[in-house]
Write an enzyme that holds these catalytic residues in place. Structure first.
Site: not given
Length: 372
Positions: A43-46, A77, A134, A136, A180, A229
């Protein structure tokens, strides 16, 4: 609007065959889909140039497109049961769902130097929203794939992912990496997607037969724009400046020293990312070697770091993780960008029924989703 639970979102599509013809009285010229993902570890490594290991879920967005003869775009939608029309790509004032479609159209036409043609677009989805899997990115990838097919632009999947990233970062304004979009565009259901986010090299790795992953919905809603975030994103950029590196992914665990920071919060954020990268690399090794016990241990360590050092969990989520392990999971952790959403648990398949019967004492069946 009132956020529906994951169960309600899935249930609204059961038995439904609604399509573009039902709404616009025209047939689809193009139909494309993209799946949501769960990040198993990393997580948050990308966006810090490190390593990640997501896998695709069965949840997906499907986009149907046809040209229309009007002077505006028309988008419907099925989930929101709402139609939107527009003839420019200005963002809405209130961050509406249609902004993702506007952003895709704007980026696609601009990047490919294509004259805008008015389209009817129909969206169907069973992806639970704001749960850290993910939704979105899957919407952007599905829309861009549909546009790519419709206009015959022959854009490769990795480039589709990069365009989707531009939509979310440049148009929507959400900080983050490209994990993502890459897994949604390229990944294969039933395989782990291990990726080096600095050079975008990736491997698809089979899950051993006895490995079972499950999601539990915390029902804690999250919105990346309204959560912390972007604050974490900025903190990690500050850590990179402090250490004099382009990416935290360049820093090895054995070389990391907290005394190089004069801000303890920034040091904790950086420590999570540096140690998380090491965990992802070891997780890949244990996956290939079918060492389920060690993989589970790494997941548990990841959650502790995510909760204590990165401070991206909640008390409710921590309790779900604790209960899952107490019920027999070998590993459990909060997945996604943090601040709510799903937890992911690793269970030995031959122990799954035992774990499942125990976890039902705490959470109803409609909050539990099998990954593989």
């Amino acid at each position: 609007f009132k956020q529906k639970t994951a169960y309600e979102i899935s249930a609204c599509l059961v038995g439904s065959e609604m399509c573009i013809r039902d709404r616009f009285n025209i047939d689809a010229e193009v139909k494309e889909s993209a799946h949501a993902r769960v990040n198993l570890i990393g997580e948050h490594t990308d966006y810090t140039g490190g390593y990640v290991m997501p896998t695709l879920l069965s949840f997906k967005n499907t986009i149907e497109i046809s040209q229309n003869n009007s002077n505006e775009f028309t988008v419907y939608s099925q989930h929101f049961k709402e139609k939107k029309t527009f003839n420019d790509f200005k963002k809405s004032i209130n961050n509406e769902w249609v902004d993702y479609i506007k952003g895709c159209l704007h980026i696609f036409f601009d990047e490919n130097k294509i004259s805008s043609r008015f389209l009817s677009i129909f969206i169907s989805s069973d992806i639970p929203l704001e749960r850290g899997i993910s939704s979105s990115s899957a919407l952007c990838v599905a829309t861009l794939k549909a546009l790519n097919t419709f206009f015959e632009t022959k854009i490769k999947d990795p480039e589709i992912a990069k365009l989707a990233k531009k939509v979310e970062f440049n148009y929507i304004g959400v900080s983050g990496g490209i994990m993502d979009q890459m897994v949604s565009s390229i990944g294969i259901h039933g395989k782990a997607f291990f990726m080096n986010c600095k050079n975008l090299e990736y491997e698809l790795i089979n899950f051993p037969e006895n490995w079972k992953f499950c999601l539990i919905d915390s029902e804690v809603q999250r919105n990346l724009r309204d959560s912390s975030y972007n604050e974490r994103f900025a903190e990690l950029q500050e850590a990179e400046k402090k250490l004099g590196v382009e990416y935290l992914g360049e820093v090895k665990k054995e070389n990391f020293q907290t005394n190089k920071f004069d801000n303890n919060t920034i040091a904790k954020r950086a420590k999570h990312v540096v140690f998380e990268n090491d965990r992802v690399i070891n997780a890949k090794k244990n996956l290939i070697e079918n060492n389920i016990q060690e993989f589970g241990k790494l997941m548990n360590e990841s959650h502790v770091s995510y909760s204590k050092d990165f401070e991206a969990s909640t008390l409710d989520v921590d309790l779900i993780v604790q209960r899952s392990v107490e019920c027999g999971a070998l590993g459990a952790r909060l997945t996604g960008g943090g601040f709510g959403g799903f937890t992911v648990s690793l269970i030995e398949r031959n122990n799954f029924s035992n774990w499942y019967s125990k976890i039902l004492n705490f959470y109803p069946a409609e909050k539990i989703f099998e990954v593989n």
